[in-house]
Design a protein around this motif. Structure first.
Motif, mmCIF file in Angstrom:
data_model
loop_
_atom_site.group_PDB
_atom_site.id
_atom_site.type_symbol
_atom_site.label_atom_id
_atom_site.label_comp_id
_atom_site.label_asym_id
_atom_site.label_seq_id
_atom_site.Cartn_x
_atom_site.Cartn_y
_atom_site.Cartn_z
ATOM 1 N N LYS A 82 0.811 -1.150 0.209
ATOM 2 C CA LYS A 82 0.176 -0.088 -0.053
ATOM 3 C C LYS A 82 1.073 1.126 -0.019
ATOM 4 N N ALA A 83 1.933 1.316 0.629
ATOM 5 C CA ALA A 83 2.628 2.424 0.892
ATOM 6 C C ALA A 83 3.438 2.542 -0.400
ATOM 7 N N LEU A 84 4.055 1.503 -1.202
ATOM 8 C CA LEU A 84 4.341 1.651 -2.535
ATOM 9 C C LEU A 84 3.490 2.489 -3.512
ATOM 10 N N LYS A 85 2.476 2.010 -3.308
ATOM 11 C CA LYS A 85 1.330 2.405 -4.184
ATOM 12 C C LYS A 85 0.992 3.755 -3.986
ATOM 13 N N ASP A 86 1.001 4.338 -2.559
ATOM 14 C CA ASP A 86 0.322 5.525 -2.492
ATOM 15 C C ASP A 86 1.587 6.516 -2.783
ATOM 16 N N VAL A 87 2.739 6.194 -2.942
ATOM 17 C CA VAL A 87 3.907 7.150 -3.416
ATOM 18 C C VAL A 87 4.306 7.018 -4.862
ATOM 19 N N ARG A 88 3.288 6.023 -5.410
ATOM 20 C CA ARG A 88 3.525 5.581 -6.964
ATOM 21 C C ARG A 88 4.926 5.403 -7.183
ATOM 22 N N PHE A 89 5.319 4.301 -6.564
ATOM 23 C CA PHE A 89 6.738 3.830 -6.721
ATOM 24 C C PHE A 89 6.888 3.433 -8.300
ATOM 25 N N THR A 90 7.812 3.829 -8.927
ATOM 26 C CA THR A 90 7.988 3.619 -10.359
ATOM 27 C C THR A 90 9.281 2.766 -10.783
ATOM 28 N N LYS A 91 9.509 2.431 -12.003
ATOM 29 C CA LYS A 91 10.843 1.849 -12.313
ATOM 30 C C LYS A 91 12.054 2.555 -12.374
ATOM 31 N N SER A 92 11.715 4.053 -12.229
ATOM 32 C CA SER A 92 12.598 5.012 -12.187
ATOM 33 C C SER A 92 13.150 5.419 -10.947
ATOM 34 N N ASP A 93 12.527 4.823 -9.906
ATOM 35 C CA ASP A 93 12.920 5.156 -8.544
ATOM 36 C C ASP A 93 13.663 3.950 -7.849
#
Length: 305
Positions: A82-93
């Motif tokens: 949920k936390a990764l989804k909320d911060v919109r974690f992407t392949k550039s991060d």
């Protein structure tokens, strides 16, 4: 005659529709992501001891859009996702995990599989460090010549950490028994290698140096840290500067250019020293409720959950 022509026409239309559907299914199937490389490797011989490099300096200064850090997930798999989804974690991060992913909560092993295997296979950038709970679990769960014997030994009396089983061990054992043999073998071999990372990682991010470990003994210089100092020691005082100073001296930069990130014991050192940040927020949690996982973003210096 007219009826025959109509029937032939309808038949041709029907065949055309069937053919188009078949072609569409073939193309759709062809364009599906290849799932074969996502399967875990076959069961292999589990290493009998851990071989982990103590300290590594990464000065490659790789550029990522954002850098996140987290520690002491402790089985909160749903909250992590949920936390990764909320911060919109992407392949550039990039995400750094500072140890203790397992125990206490009910899904630590699945969180490890997600961080070590699933996300990297999908192209995400994740760095996982060893915590004392992974270290203890390897000692417990690798005891035996094969998977069956190792599982049997897990049911015995555990006395490995301060005269008792590790905190949350029962939750991990329950989950461990539900994994496949390949998953158990994969995790044990990854733990033996320290997830291919050192006990302490010194990395340059956006022109600043970050020292990452599960814990550290701040009364010692970096070059005198033992494995135990980098995993379980947690006694920083207001005037503890030897560790920070030794890192800055090694890198040839001012002490203000070095930020030390740790976990292990939540909140006991947060704010004690301007150059140290403790990412463990698990002091008073009911892990069965999967409380929120907090992500620290390097670029903003903020905690997100």
């Amino acid at each position: 005659m007219r009826k025959l022509v109509i029937n032939i026409f309808l038949g041709l239309v029907g065949l055309t529709i069937i053919l188009l559907i078949a072609i569409g299914v073939t193309i759709w199937t062809y364009n599906l992501p290849d799932q074969s490389d996502k399967s875990l490797p076959p069961v292999s011989t589990v290493a009998k001891k851990q071989v982990i490099k103590k300290i590594k300096v990464d000065n490659s200064a790789k550029d990522f859009q954002r850098n996140f850090m987290v520690s002491d997930i402790h089985g909160r798999f749903a909250s992590l996702k949920k936390a990764l989804k909320d911060v919109r974690f992407t392949k550039s991060d990039r995400l750094f995990v500072l140890g203790d992913t397992i125990d206490r909560g009910p899904e630590g092993m699945h969180a490890l599989l997600y961080l070590l295997h699933d996300l990297p296979n999908e192209g995400y950038h994740v760095v996982v460090l060893t915590g004392n709970h992974e270290d203890m679990w390897f000692q417990i769960a690798s005891n035996g010549k094969d998977d069956s014997e190792r599982q049997s030994n897990l049911n015995g009396q555990i006395d490995i950490y301060e005269g008792a089983a590790p905190d949350g061990w029962e939750e991990s054992r329950t989950e461990w028994n539900k994994l496949t043999e390949n998953e158990r073998s994969y995790l044990l071999n990854e733990m033996a290698k320290g997830f291919n990372e050192p006990r302490m990682l010194i990395v340059k991010i956006n022109g600043k140096w970050f020292t990452l470990s599960h814990s550290a003994n701040f009364t010692k210089g970096y070059n005198k840290q033992s494995v135990n100092d980098l995993e379980r020691y947690n006694q920083m005082q207001d005037n503890d500067d030897k560790f920070q100073q030794s890192i800055a001296e090694k890198l040839g930069v001012p002490e203000s250019d070095v930020q030390t990130m740790i976990g292990h014991i939540g909140g006991l050192r947060f704010g004690v020293h301007p150059h140290y940040i403790d990412l463990d927020n698990t002091n008073t949690m009911n892990f069965k409720e999967s409380p929120e996982v907090e992500l620290y973003q390097v670029e903003t210096g903020q905690m997100y959950h």
